[in-house]
Design an enzyme around this catalytic site. Structure first.
Site, PDB file in Angstrom:
ATOM      1  CG  ASP A   1      -4.355   5.667   0.988  1.00 53.13           C
ATOM      2  OD1 ASP A   1      -5.241   4.840   1.223  1.00 53.13           O
ATOM      3  OD2 ASP A   1      -4.272   6.772   1.557  1.00 53.13           O
ATOM      4  CD  GLU A  31      -8.679   4.626  -1.498  1.00 57.85           C
ATOM      5  OE1 GLU A  31      -9.563   4.306  -0.699  1.00 57.85           O
ATOM      6  OE2 GLU A  31      -7.776   5.432  -1.197  1.00 57.85           O
ATOM      7  CG  HIS A  34      -8.800  -1.460   4.780  1.00 61.95           C
ATOM      8  ND1 HIS A  34      -8.646  -1.482   3.407  1.00 61.95           N
ATOM      9  CD2 HIS A  34      -8.319  -0.264   5.190  1.00 61.95           C
ATOM     10  CE1 HIS A  34      -8.097  -0.348   3.022  1.00 61.95           C
ATOM     11  NE2 HIS A  34      -7.875   0.409   4.078  1.00 61.95           N
ATOM     12  CG  ASP A  35     -11.169   2.061   3.874  1.00 58.93           C
ATOM     13  OD1 ASP A  35     -10.609   2.038   4.982  1.00 58.93           O
ATOM     14  OD2 ASP A  35     -10.593   2.445   2.826  1.00 58.93           O
ATOM     15  CG  ASP A  43      -2.265   0.457   1.029  1.00 60.59           C
ATOM     16  OD1 ASP A  43      -2.408   1.564   0.491  1.00 60.59           O
ATOM     17  OD2 ASP A  43      -3.211  -0.272   1.393  1.00 60.59           O
TER      18      ASP A  43
END
Ligand code: NOJ
Length: 556
Positions: free
Chosen positions: A199, A256, A325-326, A98
């Site tokens: 990200d 993302e 994970h969000d 990430d």
């Protein structure tokens, strides 16, 4: 056709804090991941994406990095990372990291230097402004609640943070900052990693002059991103980043990219541009975030996915996902874990997994994990949840009310430890984990589902194997069927006239499939989550709640 490995790939997303604890401190770590690589190889995935593993004060669980080139002590050492990479490669599994480039931690030496004085040589690496009459420089709201600006009393200026105040935004307008980031990216690429998930990449560019927002609030709990998301010029940054780093390596890059439309995505991931391999788009989950109470709107979902599929076919590449994970767990959002866990988890899986693109699985999704249970506001760990609690309390909302909202929306729902078996702490750790295990772990765990003849886990494994074996599922054309059906999501994937029909009832009620243009044959059924009645007339038949079928077909 040239085979590109990341198009064939299935990505498994790991939240390292919650995957496997190898040293008994209640926190997942790199050696724990290493200990579970055989499981991932058995499942059949080909890439793991590790959420941030860098040194970090953990204000936002690693998305606040204080040293890009060191490993968070709780997760292990750089030697542990090198071993994990080698062990993964030995099993044919690639590893992507990430990459957080929009902001650092306030404990990063760059920020410490930048805030030290207005004349610091690194002052301009972050976004500093004078206030307006004792107020923040503009009316932007942080994505994590509260003003997007914090006053630094030592120098009397405000710094911008789109996320928490411990995550100051980097100033991408500064070329020296950008090149320092590229050096770091090349350092990781030189280690032989296989790429990055990047990200918040659509936030790198802020509107020139940082103007006020006409309306700082979008939804009650989501501020407007209008001045800092997908701004004109952001692609110049992406372009330079790619040119200076990724393009010189055979790697997979996943941006993302909230706010990017399918038409714009052609610019981001189009094969002609060589900017990124794919982006994680947000459009389908706005269906849920707009109203977390609403049940799944199949027609709207199909419209969104169909537009992405059509627009990128032959021009770019999609990333396919339902969980991360969000987000709370998908069976809790759009399925029915209480009455139809197996059926709804597998129907949702079948629906998204066989589209054109690279499928992503978030840890625990392959078990059909549901949201966890919260009894008290003190149980929430996530910084967003904690900020939201403070915000709602200041609005006079009752704790019961707040708990009800967060039980549905909190990111902690999907961050509970991975349930490996039904022993204490779900086999994740020998001690009490950092976040309470989901109480359903006694039934929903890896060991039980591996042993069962029918389980969500085996179904995912079958889906992965099917996709890997069939070229039509790789780049065959997607066409939606039954476009106004409110329960059934059906489509074909055809390549040179051959391929598959994918038929999923995404509702808890029976549904009817009726289509005369496509010839389905019983002997061509390749995957299903229910027993199929061989007396069904295959031009029209009843589907049970969350029934999913995949038929091999030939265009007539
Ligand atoms: C997106 C990440 O997925 C999320 O977990 C994080 O909080 C924000 N970006 C900020 O880095």
């Amino acid at each position: 056709m040239e085979r590109i490995w990341w198009k064939d790939a299935v990505v498994y997303q790991i939240y390292p804090r919650s995957f496997m604890d190898s040293n008994g401190d209640g926190i997942g770590d790199l050696n724990g991941i290493g200990a579970r690589l055989d499981y991932l190889a058995w499942l059949g995935i080909s890439v793991i994406w590790l959420c941030p593993i860098y040194r970090s004060p953990n204000d936002d669980n690693g998305y606040d990095i204080s040293d890009y080139q060191a490993i968070l002590e709780e997760f292990g050492t750089m030697a542990d990372f090198d071993r994990l990479l080698a062990e993964a490669h030995r099993r044919g599994i690639r590893v992507i990291l990430d990459l957080v480039l929009n902001h650092t931690s306030d404990a990063h030496p760059w920020f410490i230097e930048s805030r030290s004085s207005r004349d610091s040589p690194l002052r301009d690496w972050y976004i500093w402004r004078d206030g307006r009459d004792g107020h923040p420089p503009n009316n932007w709201e942080s994505i994590f609640q509260g003003s997007a600006w914090t006053l630094d009393p030592a120098t009397g200026q405000y710094f911008l943070h789109l996320f928490t105040e411990r995550q100051p935004d980097l100033n991408w307008e500064n070329p020296a900052l950008r090149h320092a980031l590229y050096d770091m990216v090349r350092w990781w690429l030189g280690k032989g990693i296989d790429g990055f998930r990047i990200d918040a990449i659509s936030h790198l560019k802020k509107a020139p002059g940082l103007p006020d927002l006409p309306n700082p609030w979008g939804l009650p709990w989501v501020p407007s991103y209008e001045m800092h998301m997908n701004q004109p010029g952001v692609l110049d940054f992406v372009d330079e980043l790619s040119r200076e780093t990724f393009r010189h390596y055979d790697v997979m890059t996943v941006g993302e990219a909230n706010g990017v439309s399918p038409e714009q995505a052609v610019e981001w991931v189009g094969s002609a541009r060589r900017r990124l391999s794919m982006i994680l788009q947000f459009e389908h989950w706005t269906l849920w975030s707009r109203d977390p109470h609403a049940s799944l709107d199949v027609v709207a979902l199909r419209k969104i996915f169909t537009r992405w599929q059509r627009t990128l076919h032959g021009r770019g590449w999609n990333a396919l996902y339902l969980e991360n994970h969000d987000l709370p767990r998908v069976v809790s959002r759009w399925g029915d874990p209480a009455r139809h866990r197996y059926e709804s988890a597998t129907a949702l899986a079948t629906m998204y997994f066989l589209m054109e693109g690279t499928p992503f699985i978030y840890q625990g999704q392959e078990l059909g994990m549901a949201n966890t249970e919260f009894h008290d506001l003190a149980e929430f760990d996530d910084v967003f949840a904690r900020n939201r609690i403070a915000q709602m309390r200041s609005e006079g909302r009752s704790d019961t009310d707040i708990l009800a909202e967060l039980a549905l929306t909190a990111r902690d729902n999907s961050r509970t430890p991975m349930p490996w078996d039904d022993t204490a702490n779900a086999g994740f750790s020998t001690t009490t984990p950092w976040l309470t295990v989901n109480p359903e772990y006694r039934e929903v765990n890896v060991a039980a589902q591996r042993a069962a003849s029918r389980s969500v886990l085996h179904y995912y494994r079958d889906l992965i194997a099917l996709r890997a074996a069939e070229p039509a599922l790789l780049d065959g054309r997607y066409d939606a069927l039954l476009e106004s059906n409110r329960k059934v999501y059906a489509y074909t994937r055809l390549r040179d006239g051959r391929g598959f029909a994918i038929i999923c009832n995404l509702s808890a009620a029976p549904a009817r499939y009726r289509h005369r243009g496509l010839v389905l044959r019983h002997e061509a059924l390749v995957l299903a989550n229910h027993d199929v009645n061989l007396h069904d007339d295959l031009t029209q038949f009843a589907l049970r709640p969350y029934e999913a079928r995949v038929y091999r077909v030939e265009a007539g």
